[in-house]
Structures are given as C-alpha cells and as structure tokens.
Design a protein around this motif. Structure first.
Motif, mmCIF file in Angstrom:
data_model
loop_
_atom_site.group_PDB
_atom_site.id
_atom_site.type_symbol
_atom_site.label_atom_id
_atom_site.label_comp_id
_atom_site.label_asym_id
_atom_site.label_seq_id
_atom_site.Cartn_x
_atom_site.Cartn_y
_atom_site.Cartn_z
ATOM 1 N N GLU A 21 0.834 -1.208 0.000
ATOM 2 C CA GLU A 21 0.000 0.000 0.000
ATOM 3 C C GLU A 21 0.863 1.249 0.000
ATOM 4 O O GLU A 21 0.596 2.229 -0.694
ATOM 5 N N SER A 22 1.952 1.221 0.793
ATOM 6 C CA SER A 22 2.851 2.374 0.869
ATOM 7 C C SER A 22 3.525 2.641 -0.473
ATOM 8 O O SER A 22 3.664 3.791 -0.894
ATOM 9 N N VAL A 23 3.918 1.567 -1.170
ATOM 10 C CA VAL A 23 4.553 1.712 -2.480
ATOM 11 C C VAL A 23 3.585 2.328 -3.479
ATOM 12 O O VAL A 23 3.951 3.197 -4.276
ATOM 13 N N VAL A 24 2.328 1.899 -3.447
ATOM 14 C CA VAL A 24 1.326 2.382 -4.401
ATOM 15 C C VAL A 24 0.966 3.840 -4.123
ATOM 16 O O VAL A 24 0.821 4.652 -5.050
ATOM 17 N N ILE A 25 0.850 4.201 -2.842
ATOM 18 C CA ILE A 25 0.430 5.558 -2.495
ATOM 19 C C ILE A 25 1.515 6.577 -2.819
ATOM 20 O O ILE A 25 1.262 7.627 -3.405
ATOM 21 N N ASN A 26 2.761 6.263 -2.439
ATOM 22 C CA ASN A 26 3.866 7.210 -2.638
ATOM 23 C C ASN A 26 4.519 6.979 -4.003
ATOM 24 O O ASN A 26 5.640 6.471 -4.102
ATOM 25 N N MET A 311 14.336 4.623 2.278
ATOM 26 C CA MET A 311 13.698 3.908 3.391
ATOM 27 C C MET A 311 13.929 4.636 4.708
ATOM 28 O O MET A 311 13.048 4.664 5.585
ATOM 29 N N PHE A 312 15.108 5.250 4.898
ATOM 30 C CA PHE A 312 15.333 6.048 6.111
ATOM 31 C C PHE A 312 14.368 7.234 6.152
ATOM 32 O O PHE A 312 13.819 7.571 7.204
ATOM 33 N N VAL A 313 14.160 7.865 5.011
ATOM 34 C CA VAL A 313 13.212 8.976 4.928
ATOM 35 C C VAL A 313 11.799 8.490 5.251
ATOM 36 O O VAL A 313 11.036 9.142 5.988
ATOM 37 N N THR A 314 11.442 7.325 4.711
ATOM 38 C CA THR A 314 10.110 6.750 4.948
ATOM 39 C C THR A 314 9.891 6.469 6.426
ATOM 40 O O THR A 314 8.827 6.774 6.996
ATOM 41 N N VAL A 315 10.901 5.862 7.072
ATOM 42 C CA VAL A 315 10.794 5.562 8.507
ATOM 43 C C VAL A 315 10.616 6.862 9.303
ATOM 44 O O VAL A 315 9.781 6.943 10.216
ATOM 45 N N ARG A 316 11.380 7.868 8.948
ATOM 46 C CA ARG A 316 11.300 9.147 9.668
ATOM 47 C C ARG A 316 9.930 9.786 9.505
ATOM 48 O O ARG A 316 9.385 10.369 10.461
ATOM 49 N N GLU A 317 9.337 9.687 8.336
ATOM 50 C CA GLU A 317 8.025 10.291 8.099
ATOM 51 C C GLU A 317 6.908 9.550 8.842
ATOM 52 O O GLU A 317 5.861 10.129 9.139
ATOM 53 N N ARG A 318 7.145 8.263 9.106
ATOM 54 C CA ARG A 318 6.070 7.438 9.695
ATOM 55 C C ARG A 318 6.354 7.072 11.141
ATOM 56 O O ARG A 318 5.861 6.054 11.641
ATOM 57 N N ILE A 319 7.161 7.886 11.829
ATOM 58 C CA ILE A 319 7.497 7.575 13.225
ATOM 59 C C ILE A 319 6.240 7.517 14.095
ATOM 60 O O ILE A 319 6.061 6.603 14.901
ATOM 61 N N VAL A 320 5.351 8.511 13.955
ATOM 62 C CA VAL A 320 4.126 8.528 14.767
ATOM 63 C C VAL A 320 3.272 7.300 14.473
ATOM 64 O O VAL A 320 2.739 6.655 15.389
ATOM 65 N N GLN A 321 3.147 6.943 13.191
ATOM 66 C CA GLN A 321 2.370 5.760 12.814
ATOM 67 C C GLN A 321 2.967 4.496 13.421
ATOM 68 O O GLN A 321 2.238 3.622 13.900
ATOM 69 N N ILE A 322 4.311 4.421 13.422
ATOM 70 C CA ILE A 322 4.980 3.254 14.016
ATOM 71 C C ILE A 322 4.674 3.185 15.510
ATOM 72 O O ILE A 322 4.389 2.118 16.070
ATOM 73 N N GLY A 323 4.728 4.373 16.189
ATOM 74 C CA GLY A 323 4.431 4.409 17.624
ATOM 75 C C GLY A 323 3.016 3.949 17.910
ATOM 76 O O GLY A 323 2.782 3.203 18.871
ATOM 77 N N PHE A 341 9.808 -5.477 3.562
ATOM 78 C CA PHE A 341 9.055 -5.853 2.358
ATOM 79 C C PHE A 341 8.922 -4.669 1.406
ATOM 80 O O PHE A 341 8.979 -4.827 0.187
ATOM 81 N N GLU A 342 8.757 -3.485 1.958
ATOM 82 C CA GLU A 342 8.632 -2.301 1.116
ATOM 83 C C GLU A 342 9.914 -2.084 0.301
ATOM 84 O O GLU A 342 9.866 -1.793 -0.901
ATOM 85 N N ALA A 343 11.074 -2.233 0.968
ATOM 86 C CA ALA A 343 12.354 -2.082 0.266
ATOM 87 C C ALA A 343 12.517 -3.151 -0.808
ATOM 88 O O ALA A 343 12.999 -2.879 -1.924
ATOM 89 N N MET A 344 12.106 -4.380 -0.499
ATOM 90 C CA MET A 344 12.245 -5.479 -1.471
ATOM 91 C C MET A 344 11.308 -5.275 -2.661
ATOM 92 O O MET A 344 11.680 -5.541 -3.806
ATOM 93 N N ILE A 345 10.087 -4.798 -2.372
ATOM 94 C CA ILE A 345 9.138 -4.545 -3.466
ATOM 95 C C ILE A 345 9.684 -3.478 -4.400
ATOM 96 O O ILE A 345 9.640 -3.615 -5.635
ATOM 97 N N LEU A 346 10.232 -2.405 -3.798
ATOM 98 C CA LEU A 346 10.812 -1.342 -4.617
ATOM 99 C C LEU A 346 11.929 -1.884 -5.513
ATOM 100 O O LEU A 346 12.000 -1.593 -6.707
ATOM 101 N N ALA A 399 14.642 -0.776 8.555
ATOM 102 C CA ALA A 399 13.548 -1.552 9.152
ATOM 103 C C ALA A 399 13.865 -1.925 10.594
ATOM 104 O O ALA A 399 12.991 -1.893 11.472
ATOM 105 N N TRP A 400 15.134 -2.249 10.854
ATOM 106 C CA TRP A 400 15.548 -2.615 12.215
ATOM 107 C C TRP A 400 15.427 -1.413 13.154
ATOM 108 O O TRP A 400 14.975 -1.557 14.295
ATOM 109 N N SER A 401 15.805 -0.248 12.669
ATOM 110 C CA SER A 401 15.687 0.957 13.504
ATOM 111 C C SER A 401 14.228 1.271 13.803
ATOM 112 O O SER A 401 13.891 1.725 14.909
ATOM 113 N N ALA A 402 13.348 1.023 12.847
ATOM 114 C CA ALA A 402 11.916 1.245 13.073
ATOM 115 C C ALA A 402 11.351 0.251 14.073
ATOM 116 O O ALA A 402 10.537 0.613 14.936
ATOM 117 N N ALA A 403 11.792 -1.010 13.978
ATOM 118 C CA ALA A 403 11.263 -2.052 14.866
ATOM 119 C C ALA A 403 11.680 -1.836 16.321
ATOM 120 O O ALA A 403 10.988 -2.273 17.243
#
Length: 414
Positions: A21-26, A311-323, A341-346, A399-403
């Motif tokens: 979904e993230s790949v399709v939206i952005n 992906m680092f930019v993506t993680v930073r933008e979605r910090i609140v969503q991750i929380g 998975f997002e990185a692999m799909i890209l 992904a590890w930093s987000a997790a």
C-alpha cells in the motif's frame, strides 16, 4: 503452537499488504527509488546476456568443426609465447596429406588452404574475398550445403578445372541478386565458371563464415599461390565412437615418421581438436562475466544506497504511525517486515523494469542486425534474485531501527 504459527503468518501477510500500500500511495518516491536499481540490473543482465549470446554463437561455430575431427597445421590453437618457434615450422604439405590419407583408411582426410583476392564480375567486385582451395572430399568434412547448382566432380577436382562455388554474400555483391550459376567471375587473371551457390550459413562471432567465401578445387591453387608458403590445414574426421586420443597418437606418429623426426626432437606440427577451442572460450567467458559482474556490482550498489536512503526517509516520516502501531500491540517483527518488504518490493519492481529494458534491447538488436541476442530464463531469475537481495540488504537497517523504536517516544515525536 499452530495457533501462534498462523498468527505470525497473518502478521507477516499484513506487513506485506501495508508495504504494498505504501509503495502504491507514494508514487513519486517509488519512482525515485527505482532508478538506481533499474540501471544496476540493466547493466548486469545486459553484460550477461551479451556474453551468453556470444557464447551461443561461438559454440555453434565450434560444433560445426566436429567433435570427432582433428586439424593438423603448423600453429597450435592454444597459442603461447613461443610464436617465433611456431612460425619456423614447415606447412603441412600435399605429400604428407596423401600419405596420411593412405595410412588412415578408416578416416576421411581432407586438405585445404586459403588466400584473399578481389573477385570481379563485369563492373562489380568484392575486395578481400576469401578463396578456399579444397580437396574433393571437403564437403564430407565441412558442411557445404548447396543451394543452387552442384559441387565439384572428381574430374574437376583432380584436373584443376576452372570452376568455383560462391558463398551467398559474394554472389549477392557480384551478381546483384541474379542467379550466378552458369556465369563467370574473375580472380586476378583467371576466369572461373560458377557451378554452384552455397546455402546461407549465417555469421559466426568466432569463425569465418562460408557466406563470404569462394570455393575452388585444390589442384587449381598453383595458378594463384605457392603451396609451399601458403597456410595449409589437413583435416581428419573419423566415425563417432572413435577413440580420439589413440587417433591423435597415430596421426602424430605418422607425421613424425614422414618428417623424419628423431625420438629426442619435439613435434614441429600441431594437432588441434575442438576441446581446445572449448577450453579457450570457457576461460574467456569466465573473465568477461567476472569483469561484467564487477562493473554491474558498482551500479547495483548505487541503487542499493538509493533504496536505503529512501527507506530512512520513509521511517522518519512514519514515526508517529509506528508508535501507534506498537502501542496497539504490533510486534517488532511486524514493523520490521513492513519496511523490509517495502524495500524489497521497490527493488524487485526496479529490477523488473531493468529486465524489460534488456528484453526490448534484444528485440531491437535482433530486428536491426544479423546478431541474435537471447535473454535466458536463468538471467531473468538472476536479475530478480539480485534485486530482491539488494532490497533486503538496503532495507534491513532502516527496518531494524523502526522495529526498535519506543512507542511513547515515537508517538510524541514532532
């Protein structure tokens, strides 16, 4: 236990859907991420496709030489640094050919030499046409399919009749598409009667094609060159199943006896076979593939860094969503898989686009040239595998930093 297993699978599946979904939206971000991987996969698979296609053409040329055939000449095919020693060797002579033919009744023995001359018909001419002077049984050793006309008769071969068989490219240039059989051409001061036209064999990367050759009887050679100094080959073909090592030893013994070489004297001739050519080209393929792989590796590394940065930019933008997700009970592996998975799909999408570009390139080359490029299934699979690995490696640290994020700090992030 099974309940926990299926729950984990469900979580991974949800991560996959969220990544997709993230790949399709952005779309803009996705497009920017694809460029590096696309170029990298395009570079690697293009090199491998070119090498594989060259290998296919070369192997077809090698196979046409015959796996049960020996070539006796002064030069060894594998070469070496002692070229000055080889250059002083005598050429294979007609007498040696006749003696070998008599001593090997189980084999088909042919003799050939060649030179380059300008061929003319009226006002049309071909520069540097290859003229092959062949013994009568040449057609039983080398594939010489006649498209029009006929091959030499025994009388023509034995008595040096002024006849010739043309390759299709020579015929096209000299006769401008008209039927050459029954007409005459001129090589130097010698007028030759055209009795046949060879079928088109196609170009070979490694070997001269008969398409641009003129065949004449061996006994006519003296009108053009001195056989004593001309490059000559004796070709020996045996039935399938013959022990080639024993045949090489027998041919070597015959040649040494004919040249009166003492037991201490090394051979002053070479006995070549197809396996030598295979070994030479196999080594060449390995080196080209290695060089191409290294070049492509740098290209794909650039693409990998691009994906990691996005992906680092993506993680930073979605910090609140991750929380929020972690506060609602999302496991670390769910967050990890989502970004991985997002990185692999890209990367896979970028790799697929690169492969599509290679495929389009092969179609264009095949359409506009005589050289055939083949994009194999193994190279397609290799390209997608490399893209997947690059995506996994590039996305692992983001992904590890987000997790590992603390949900409270992530939600309060501004």
């Amino acid at each position: 236990m099974f309940r926990k297993f299926f729950f984990t699978l469900g979580q991974i599946y949800q991560s996959w859907l969220a990544a997709l979904e993230s790949v399709v939206i952005n779309k803009l971000r996705t497009g920017l991420s694809l460029g590096g991987v696309t170029i990298g996969i395009f570079a690697i698979i293009t090199v491998f496709t070119l090498v594989d296609s060259m290998a296919l053409h070369i192997r077809q040329g090698i196979e046409s030489l015959g796996s049960n055939t020996l070539y006796v000449s002064k030069w060894p095919w594998e070469g070496g640094g002692e070229w000055w020693k080889y250059s002083n060797r005598p050429q294979v002579s007609l007498d040696e050919y006749r003696e070998t033919q008599a001593l090997l009744p189980q084999a088909e023995v042919a003799f050939m030499t060649s030179f380059n001359r300008t061929a003319r018909h009226g006002s049309l001419y071909v520069d540097n046409a290859t003229v092959l002077c062949v013994s009568h049984n040449y057609d039983r050793i080398q594939t010489t399919e006649i498209d029009q006309g006929r091959y030499f008769t025994p009388f023509e071969s034995a008595h040096g009749s002024r006849v010739a068989i043309l390759g299709p490219e020579i015929a096209e240039q000299l006769f401008d598409g008209s039927d050459p059989v029954g007409k005459t051409i001129r090589i130097g001061d010698i007028k030759l009667h055209v009795i046949g036209l060879l079928a088109k064999a196609g170009n070979s990367v490694a070997f001269n094609s008969l398409d641009r050759s003129i065949l004449i009887p061996l006994s006519l050679t003296g009108n053009f060159i001195n056989l004593r100094w001309a490059p000559t080959d004796m070709v020996i073909t045996v039935p399938d199943g013959t022990d080639m090592e024993n045949l090489k030893a027998e041919v070597g013994s015959i040649m040494r006896r004919l040249r009166r070489l003492s037991p201490q004297t090394e051979d002053n001739f070479a006995i070549n076979e197809v396996s030598i050519m295979n070994n030479i080209f196999d080594e060449m393929y390995r080196k080209i593939n290695l060089a191409g792989g290294i070049i492509g590796l740098f290209s794909i590394l650039v693409g990998g860094f691009g994906v990691a940065n996005i992906m680092f930019v993506t993680v930073r933008e979605r910090i609140v969503q991750i929380g929020i997700q972690k506060a609602l009970g999302a496991r670390p592996y769910f967050i990890l898989c989502q970004f991985l998975f997002e990185a692999m799909i890209l990367s896979v999408i970028g790799g697929a686009i690169g492969l599509a570009m290679v495929y389009i390139g092969t179609l264009l080359v095949n359409h506009f040239s005589n050289f055939t490029l083949v994009l194999t299934f193994s190279n397609i699979l290799l390209g997608l595998t490399i893209a997947s690995i690059v995506g996994a490696v590039a996305g692992l640290f983001p992904a590890w930093s987000a997790a590992r994020m603390d949900p409270v700090q992530a939600i309060s992030h501004t």
